[in-house]
Design an enzyme around this catalytic site. Structure first.
Site, PDB file in Angstrom:
ATOM      1  CG  MET A   1      45.917  45.963  42.673  1.00  0.00           C
ATOM      2  SD  MET A   1      47.273  45.376  43.687  1.00  0.00           S
ATOM      3  CE  MET A   1      47.080  43.617  43.515  1.00  0.00           C
ATOM      4  CB  CYS A   2      43.140  49.909  47.592  1.00  0.00           C
ATOM      5  SG  CYS A   2      42.433  48.345  48.113  1.00  0.00           S
ATOM      6  CG  ASP A   3      44.066  53.970  43.686  1.00  0.00           C
ATOM      7  OD1 ASP A   3      45.255  54.270  43.512  1.00  0.00           O
ATOM      8  OD2 ASP A   3      43.454  53.166  42.955  1.00  0.00           O
ATOM      9  CD  GLU A  84      45.616  51.965  48.976  1.00  0.00           C
ATOM     10  OE1 GLU A  84      45.976  51.362  47.954  1.00  0.00           O
ATOM     11  OE2 GLU A  84      44.562  52.620  49.044  1.00  0.00           O
ATOM     12  NE  ARG A 215      45.863  51.100  40.287  1.00  0.00           N
ATOM     13  CZ  ARG A 215      46.184  50.702  41.504  1.00  0.00           C
ATOM     14  NH1 ARG A 215      45.588  51.243  42.550  1.00  0.00           N
ATOM     15  NH2 ARG A 215      47.088  49.765  41.703  1.00  0.00           N
TER      16      ARG A 215
END
Length: 450
Positions: A1-3, A84, A215
């Site tokens: 996962m990422c932001d 993402e 998030r």
């Protein structure tokens, strides 16, 4: 996962991203020079080969060690892109049809491949979006996105920016939607966010498991706040946003997905286990050549952001893999990271004040990249010995301890029979006596680059 988040103002663009991936999946900085290519040349991407273009631009990539593509990167024309994972109905249908095959059985590009190809082929954010869309429609996106879990795949979204603009790109299979970020803050996480496109394509269950809404709420607030103020400390504020553990200031553990409720992710969930493995901040405001800040290590909460530029390669020594190797900066830092996380409440304060002081001075006046990496490694060594020497007991839930014991075993991290931070004493000793690669001007590690 990422932001990924971006702040757009009258003075230009700021960008930040955490790359969250498998806990042992080392990520490396890869300076790729500009090249000319023959008319019939091809380029081998992660799973498929496609036609090459006549000229590719110089780029700096932060990429998983085994992959052609990159999680984030910049090129010599000031284009910056972050990627993402997103979960879509199209992905669910492809997975159902293909079963759990991996590798070349899925003929397509990964989102990370699209990112690298766009950086190598485009001189503006608009042109980069055109590269992504054209290649997506022509080749599709498919294939294993994880070395450790060959059946794991996903679709992609992107923030693409240059010194004058930012664009959100969201995809579902070969379909896409875009949104211009004309002013203010914008963030994306592991769910579709362009309303009509999300309504048509989002997989709500997998997006919920990824905790992307929680998030994104935090990163969107941070991006909007930075855009409203646009002060001289905006770069430091972006670094803080990537280090955010949530309202308590410390990782909050869930049996479902570990500490994935906040941007600074820490692995340990029973269903989803993802770890921030690299972080990046880019300052594109009014600069002929952008100033970038990278950790080149996991866990920004235990890392220093070092200044780098696309046109100034730094020799960082050997390229890391998924196995513990104290000769690499990524794995040397992992000893500090993993020991600190046994009790972050007690152990993070032992070095974060010094980290922030050094980093603040660097933001005000960036030193040469090689000098910054050398000092960061010296500090990392001292902090590691202090944290391991503290012999702090393990404070995390049992399921998190089991996860990290398994991850350490898989990567052959030399842990001891101690408990808590003391478990990493042997690994700290190995890092202390490792032959350090010379740090200086040259080309970065490119193990596996094609």
């Amino acid at each position: 996962m990422c932001d990924t988040l971006v702040s757009v103002g009258d003075d230009g663009v700021l960008f930040a991203k955490n790359s969250d991936r498998d806990a042992n999946e080392a990520q490396l900085l890869d300076w790729v020079p500009a090249r000319d290519h023959l008319p019939d040349a091809t380029v081998r991407c992660t799973w498929i080969e496609i036609p090459q273009v006549a000229h590719t631009h110089a780029a700096l990539l932060s990429r998983p060690w085994w992959m052609f593509g990159a999680e984030m990167g910049a090129n010599s024309h000031g284009v910056v892109i972050g990627n993402e994972a997103v979960f879509t109905k199209e992905l669910a249908r492809r997975t159902s049809i293909a079963g759990r095959r991996s590798g070349e059985g899925h003929a397509g590009l990964l989102g990370m491949d699209l990112l690298r190809l766009a950086l190598e082929r485009a001189t503006t954010a608009t042109a980069a979006v055109e590269v992504i869309v054209t290649l997506l429609e022509r080749h599709g996106q498919a294939g294993s996105c994880s070395r450790a879990r060959p059946g794991f795949s996903y679709d992609s979204s992107f923030i693409v920016c240059d010194p004058a603009q930012a664009i959100v790109v969201e995809t579902a299979g070969r379909s896409h939607a875009t949104e211009d970020v004309r002013f203010g803050g914008r963030s994306i996480s592991n769910g579709l966010t362009i309303p009509a496109f999300a309504a048509a394509h989002a997989d709500p269950l997998r997006s919920r498991i990824a905790a992307c809404a929680r998030r994104r709420a935090r990163t969107q607030t941070a991006a909007a706040s930075i855009a409203a103020r646009r002060g001289g400390d905006a770069v430091s504020e972006l670094m803080s946003a990537l280090r955010d553990h949530g309202p308590d200031g410390l990782p909050r553990w869930s049996p479902l997905n570990g500490a994935l409720d906040a941007p600074c992710a820490h692995a340990g969930g029973l269903l989803t286990a993802t770890q921030t493995t690299a972080s990046w901040v880019a300052d594109l405001r009014g600069r002929p050549d952008a100033q970038h800040w990278v950790t080149a290590t996991a866990a920004p909460c235990t890392s220093l952001f070092k200044p780098v530029r696309v046109d100034d390669p730094v020799d960082l020594g050997e390229a890391p893999t998924e196995r513990f190797d104290p000769a690499t900066i990524w794995w040397r830092h992992e000893v500090l990271h993993r020991a600190t996380m046994t009790d972050p409440q007690a152990l993070l304060p032992r070095f974060t004040h010094e980290r922030d002081t050094v980093e603040s001075a660097w933001v005000q006046e960036p030193p040469p990249s090689a000098e910054a990496f050398a000092l960061a490694d010296d500090l990392r060594a001292r902090w590691t010995q202090d944290v391991v020497g503290a012999s702090q007991p393990e404070r995390r839930p049992r399921y998190v301890r089991r996860f990290w014991a398994s991850a350490d075993n898989t990567a052959a991290v030399p842990t001891s029979s101690g408990v808590g931070s003391d478990r990493y004493r042997r690994a700290a000793d190995a890092a202390a006596v490792a032959v350090l690669a010379p740090v200086g001007t040259g080309t970065a590690s490119t193990g596996g680059a094609r």
